[in-house]
Design a protein around this motif. Structure first.
Motif, PDB file in Angstrom:
ATOM      1  N   LEU A   1      52.303  47.690  36.203  1.00 18.12           N
ATOM      2  CA  LEU A   1      52.710  46.283  36.318  1.00 18.12           C
ATOM      3  C   LEU A   1      53.165  45.720  34.970  1.00 18.12           C
TER       4      LEU A   1
ATOM      5  N   GLN B   1      45.460  38.759  32.082  1.00 17.65           N
ATOM      6  CA  GLN B   1      44.444  37.700  32.143  1.00 17.65           C
ATOM      7  C   GLN B   1      43.220  38.090  31.320  1.00 17.65           C
TER       8      GLN B   1
ATOM      9  N   GLY C   1      41.350  44.672  35.036  1.00 19.45           N
ATOM     10  CA  GLY C   1      41.662  43.297  34.645  1.00 19.45           C
ATOM     11  C   GLY C   1      41.133  42.954  33.269  1.00 19.45           C
ATOM     12  N   GLY C   2      42.039  42.771  32.324  1.00 21.76           N
ATOM     13  CA  GLY C   2      41.611  42.381  30.977  1.00 21.76           C
ATOM     14  C   GLY C   2      40.853  43.472  30.242  1.00 21.76           C
TER      15      GLY C   2
ATOM     16  N   MET D   1      51.248  43.735  45.596  1.00 22.11           N
ATOM     17  CA  MET D   1      50.925  42.326  45.886  1.00 22.11           C
ATOM     18  C   MET D   1      51.937  41.751  46.879  1.00 22.11           C
TER      19      MET D   1
ATOM     20  N   PRO E   1      42.547  38.752  41.062  1.00 22.98           N
ATOM     21  CA  PRO E   1      43.775  39.547  41.158  1.00 22.98           C
ATOM     22  C   PRO E   1      45.022  38.679  41.322  1.00 22.98           C
TER      23      PRO E   1
ATOM     24  N   PHE F   1      47.757  38.816  38.670  1.00 17.94           N
ATOM     25  CA  PHE F   1      48.587  38.870  37.468  1.00 17.94           C
ATOM     26  C   PHE F   1      47.983  39.788  36.421  1.00 17.94           C
TER      27      PHE F   1
END
Ligand code: DX5
Ligand code: ZN
Length: 223
Positions: free
Chosen positions: A9, A145, A175-176, A36, A140, A142
């Motif tokens: 992504l 983050q 994520g992150g 997505m 979820p 993006f």
């Protein structure tokens, strides 16, 4: 074994094959594909055609993270396109057990994902049938983050449950996850590390992947 699942992504889509090759040279061993639909999450990305495009350019397993409503309807298309692993969001599945069975029937490894607000306990009945559990460390939708530290306790809790239930599913986190946060998730017990921005930032995927894995593996030896 600690593995890097790099999320395309955050890659430069105009040079996707080069980006994948660079992340692979840097030590990435799983391609994480964030699907997505604009309904389950407030963003749209890509679907089976992307998996089909990736299939000939890498031998690495394609790990498809479905952030979509009604994932059952798309499982055959992902299988056909060449996906190896499919994870579905617990929150999006009305019949989670059936959905996981369908992933297996189509010859792929099944995973289940929980959002930051979803307790680990909601998975107890399906833990024996999954190959991996994905703990979201952001909401979820993006890339880029900020990491939510509550994921760390959830990972540790899953490790306890796995031990207690005599199971061997893997624990993925997404994520992150970056240089400053990866040690905490590795020490808690995550072994499939999804990272997008941390790998593809500044167009230096190979070097970023090398450094990321070095930090992650150093944390294992300290835990
Ligand atoms: C978020 C996706 C993630 C995202 C991770 O909804 O599931 O896989 O691409 O990106 P970073 O590593 O930038 O947080
Ligand atoms: Zn993801």
């Amino acid at each position: 074994m600690i593995e890097l699942a790099f999320s395309i992504l955050a890659s430069d889509f105009a040079h996707l094959a080069d980006e994948v090759a660079a992340a692979e040279r840097g030590g990435g061993t799983i391609v994480h594909v964030d699907v997505m639909d604009g309904h389950f999450v407030p963003n749209i990305t890509f679907g089976p055609p992307m998996v089909k495009a990736l299939r000939p350019i890498t031998k690495l397993p394609l790990d498809c993270h479905l952030m979509i409503e009604d994932p059952d309807a798309f499982i055959p298309a992902f299988a056909e396109a060449g996906a190896d692993m499919i994870s579905v969001q617990q929150e999006a599945c009305r019949h989670l057990h059936r959905t996981l069975q369908q992933i297996v029937v189509h010859g792929m490894l099944p995973g289940v994902v929980i959002n930051p607000a979803t307790p680990v306990e909601t998975l107890i009945e399906v833990l024996p049938m999954v190959h991996y559990v994905l703990v979201m460390s952001v909401n979820p939708g993006f890339g880029g983050q900020q990491f939510l530290p509550l994921a760390v306790d959830k990972i540790a809790h899953l490790v306890e449950l796995r031990e207690h239930m005599g199971l061997n599913f893997r624990i993925e986190v997404d994520g992150g996850v970056a240089h400053d946060t990866v040690a905490s998730v590795v020490q808690a017990g995550a072994d499939m590390l999804v990272a997008g921005s941390a790998i593809f930032e500044k167009g230096r995927a190979e070097q970023n992947a090398v450094e990321f894995l070095r930090t992650a593996r150093a944390a294992v030896s300290k835990s």
